[in-house]
Scaffold this motif. Sequence first.
Motif, mmCIF file in Angstrom:
data_model
loop_
_atom_site.group_PDB
_atom_site.id
_atom_site.type_symbol
_atom_site.label_atom_id
_atom_site.label_comp_id
_atom_site.label_asym_id
_atom_site.label_seq_id
_atom_site.Cartn_x
_atom_site.Cartn_y
_atom_site.Cartn_z
ATOM 1 N N ASN A 303 32.475 -19.553 4.820
ATOM 2 C CA ASN A 303 33.171 -18.361 3.499
ATOM 3 C C ASN A 303 33.048 -16.855 4.283
ATOM 4 O O ASN A 303 33.323 -16.162 3.344
ATOM 5 N N ALA A 304 33.009 -16.803 5.826
ATOM 6 C CA ALA A 304 32.674 -15.647 6.299
ATOM 7 C C ALA A 304 33.934 -14.588 5.338
ATOM 8 O O ALA A 304 33.654 -13.219 4.888
ATOM 9 N N ASP A 305 34.405 -14.901 5.329
ATOM 10 C CA ASP A 305 35.801 -14.159 6.067
ATOM 11 C C ASP A 305 36.474 -14.001 3.990
ATOM 12 O O ASP A 305 35.989 -11.958 3.474
ATOM 13 N N THR A 306 36.424 -14.774 3.316
ATOM 14 C CA THR A 306 36.462 -14.652 2.093
ATOM 15 C C THR A 306 35.225 -14.017 0.979
ATOM 16 O O THR A 306 35.327 -12.871 -0.016
ATOM 17 N N ALA A 307 34.118 -14.874 1.453
ATOM 18 C CA ALA A 307 32.924 -13.828 0.251
ATOM 19 C C ALA A 307 32.013 -12.469 1.830
ATOM 20 O O ALA A 307 30.693 -11.889 1.333
ATOM 21 N N ARG A 308 32.789 -11.343 2.391
ATOM 22 C CA ARG A 308 32.935 -10.165 2.959
ATOM 23 C C ARG A 308 31.600 -9.302 2.624
ATOM 24 O O ARG A 308 30.722 -8.951 1.950
ATOM 25 N N ALA A 309 31.696 -8.917 1.376
ATOM 26 C CA ALA A 309 31.297 -8.788 -0.040
ATOM 27 C C ALA A 309 30.546 -8.736 -0.228
ATOM 28 O O ALA A 309 29.210 -7.699 -0.143
ATOM 29 N N GLY A 310 29.642 -9.614 -0.224
ATOM 30 C CA GLY A 310 28.966 -10.858 -0.532
ATOM 31 C C GLY A 310 27.613 -10.491 0.170
ATOM 32 O O GLY A 310 27.043 -10.308 -0.351
ATOM 33 N N TYR A 311 28.347 -10.596 1.238
ATOM 34 C CA TYR A 311 27.280 -11.261 2.652
ATOM 35 C C TYR A 311 26.950 -9.713 3.451
ATOM 36 O O TYR A 311 25.666 -9.482 3.603
ATOM 37 N N VAL A 312 28.071 -8.451 2.924
ATOM 38 C CA VAL A 312 27.628 -6.682 2.860
ATOM 39 C C VAL A 312 25.922 -7.308 2.021
ATOM 40 O O VAL A 312 24.695 -6.256 1.928
ATOM 41 N N GLN A 313 25.973 -7.163 0.799
ATOM 42 C CA GLN A 313 24.941 -6.561 -0.400
ATOM 43 C C GLN A 313 23.406 -8.124 -0.081
ATOM 44 O O GLN A 313 23.051 -7.710 0.142
ATOM 45 N N VAL A 314 23.735 -9.263 0.771
ATOM 46 C CA VAL A 314 23.061 -9.881 1.297
ATOM 47 C C VAL A 314 21.953 -9.092 2.564
ATOM 48 O O VAL A 314 20.692 -8.956 2.417
ATOM 49 N N ALA A 315 22.472 -8.610 3.173
ATOM 50 C CA ALA A 315 22.852 -8.169 4.261
ATOM 51 C C ALA A 315 21.494 -6.516 4.210
ATOM 52 O O ALA A 315 20.619 -6.805 4.137
ATOM 53 N N GLU A 316 22.042 -5.910 3.168
ATOM 54 C CA GLU A 316 21.656 -4.936 2.762
ATOM 55 C C GLU A 316 20.094 -4.931 2.073
ATOM 56 O O GLU A 316 19.693 -4.826 1.895
ATOM 57 N N ALA A 317 19.873 -6.911 0.940
ATOM 58 C CA ALA A 317 19.424 -6.981 1.076
ATOM 59 C C ALA A 317 17.736 -6.930 1.614
ATOM 60 O O ALA A 317 16.880 -7.297 0.887
ATOM 61 N N MET A 318 18.496 -8.121 2.584
ATOM 62 C CA MET A 318 17.115 -8.456 3.778
ATOM 63 C C MET A 318 17.285 -7.451 4.565
ATOM 64 O O MET A 318 16.096 -7.579 5.321
ATOM 65 N N GLY A 319 18.069 -5.738 4.384
ATOM 66 C CA GLY A 319 16.851 -5.285 5.414
ATOM 67 C C GLY A 319 17.604 -5.215 6.868
ATOM 68 O O GLY A 319 17.485 -4.865 7.673
ATOM 69 N N ALA A 320 19.014 -5.445 6.552
ATOM 70 C CA ALA A 320 19.831 -6.296 8.179
ATOM 71 C C ALA A 320 21.144 -5.761 8.254
ATOM 72 O O ALA A 320 21.381 -5.429 6.838
ATOM 73 N N THR A 321 21.432 -6.184 9.202
ATOM 74 C CA THR A 321 23.151 -5.721 9.839
ATOM 75 C C THR A 321 24.243 -5.815 9.188
ATOM 76 O O THR A 321 25.286 -6.352 8.973
ATOM 77 N N GLU A 322 23.732 -7.477 9.480
ATOM 78 C CA GLU A 322 25.006 -8.488 9.469
ATOM 79 C C GLU A 322 23.409 -9.914 8.769
ATOM 80 O O GLU A 322 22.657 -10.110 9.048
ATOM 81 N N ALA A 323 24.733 -10.510 7.800
ATOM 82 C CA ALA A 323 23.872 -11.523 6.638
ATOM 83 C C ALA A 323 23.657 -13.098 7.647
ATOM 84 O O ALA A 323 22.325 -12.983 7.181
ATOM 85 N N ILE A 324 24.292 -13.002 8.170
ATOM 86 C CA ILE A 324 24.616 -14.884 8.733
ATOM 87 C C ILE A 324 23.465 -15.021 9.684
ATOM 88 O O ILE A 324 22.667 -15.503 9.486
ATOM 89 N N GLN A 325 23.351 -13.927 10.469
ATOM 90 C CA GLN A 325 22.193 -13.269 11.480
ATOM 91 C C GLN A 325 20.851 -14.121 10.541
ATOM 92 O O GLN A 325 19.873 -14.714 10.504
ATOM 93 N N ALA A 326 21.419 -12.673 10.079
ATOM 94 C CA ALA A 326 19.629 -12.741 9.357
ATOM 95 C C ALA A 326 19.069 -13.756 8.664
ATOM 96 O O ALA A 326 17.986 -14.167 8.542
ATOM 97 N N VAL A 327 19.864 -14.854 7.642
ATOM 98 C CA VAL A 327 19.850 -15.605 7.053
ATOM 99 C C VAL A 327 19.333 -16.931 7.967
ATOM 100 O O VAL A 327 17.642 -18.039 7.549
ATOM 101 N N ASP A 328 19.873 -16.908 8.887
ATOM 102 C CA ASP A 328 19.677 -17.680 10.309
ATOM 103 C C ASP A 328 18.424 -17.788 10.750
ATOM 104 O O ASP A 328 17.586 -18.678 10.795
ATOM 105 N N GLU A 329 18.138 -16.776 10.854
ATOM 106 C CA GLU A 329 16.657 -16.123 11.518
ATOM 107 C C GLU A 329 15.391 -16.287 10.457
ATOM 108 O O GLU A 329 14.273 -16.969 11.142
ATOM 109 N N LEU A 330 15.627 -16.369 9.135
ATOM 110 C CA LEU A 330 14.598 -16.702 8.342
ATOM 111 C C LEU A 330 14.905 -18.239 7.980
ATOM 112 O O LEU A 330 13.076 -18.376 8.063
#
Length: 383
Positions: A303-330
Amino acid sequence: MTTSTPTARLADTTITVAPTCRVEFGAGSIHRLPDAIATLGRQRAFVVTDRGLRAAGVLDRVLHVLTDAGLEHGVYDGVLPNPSTSTVDDGAALARTFGPAAIVALGGGSAMDAAKGIALLAANGGTADEFDYRDEPANPGLPIVAIPTTAGTGAETNGFGVIEDTTRRCKVYIGHDTVRPRIAMLDPELTIGVPAPVTAATGIDALVHGIESLSSRGANPISVGYAMQAVRMVSSWLPAAVEDGTDLEARSQLLLGAHLAGQALTISGLGLVHGVAHALTAHTGTPHGVALAAVLRPVMEFNADTARAGYVQVAEAMGATEAIQAVDELVERVGIRRPLRDLNCVRNMLPDIAAAAVADAVTSNSPRLPATGDVLEILRATF
């Protein structure tokens, strides 16, 4: 004025959000259960739960509160993980025999999902496999008070349950607005001592609710508000709750975060992670949160390309720079990820699982709509 997260245009947008339920949050809030039942105009309670909570003493704590208040009560404790249509039928038969009452849904998502079906069929008759959630029932369901004992599903915020049809080997939906819980009692003391694997699995469920609420087609600024706070709280406190099951602060933060994620998904809907996990669970019996964790990264990448805006918000909420990596690490930190081959899954199941995932109602809300072949690739990548 600039903002760090994308915003939707509102000048030509209409949003309708229905209220969910009254929320009673806080340690010891279970003692307000008799007042909650009285608020619903009932003097009797029918508790829907599972045998694990009976064995753990949680059911007894609730029954003592009811007994001390002089409230007559009945119990159905036959709910199993991934409840089936027969579970709902058995519970509804007992509820009809018990008579008019408030349904008290005590447990995780399985108990609450089953309770919704039980509340509907107790008032209307029939069987779960005959019930079509798209039709208007003849009678409203019995009123529900929801008491979650895990922090994950957010099922107390909506009127629909996910039930397994064992004959067709797929998940079906049962519910109606009248069985949306009227009152949610969020008592973090009832989640103390939940085993670490269950805490991790249900916590990842809550996290995915937030992620999909931020990136789904149904997202709007109201769901985003709930989802951002949910992702922030769950990602911050899940590791502490997994590491120390007696940490009341971690349990409190996680329980409220999971509830906010439920509020978000009730508005926005879910997406492909849940579509694949529903199909995987139906075919293998894998616990829901474990199924989500298994496919979360490849679905996010799809979903990454289509969900780019939402993933920016995910990263912001997690205090991270990139959502997929932050989620994967958790996911890695809480130790929940398993390859499909370790989840009772064999390769010849994959085409059926992929087809069921594409057919699942939540998949149509995914930011990028998959073909069966796309889901097959996702499954093969996690096998």
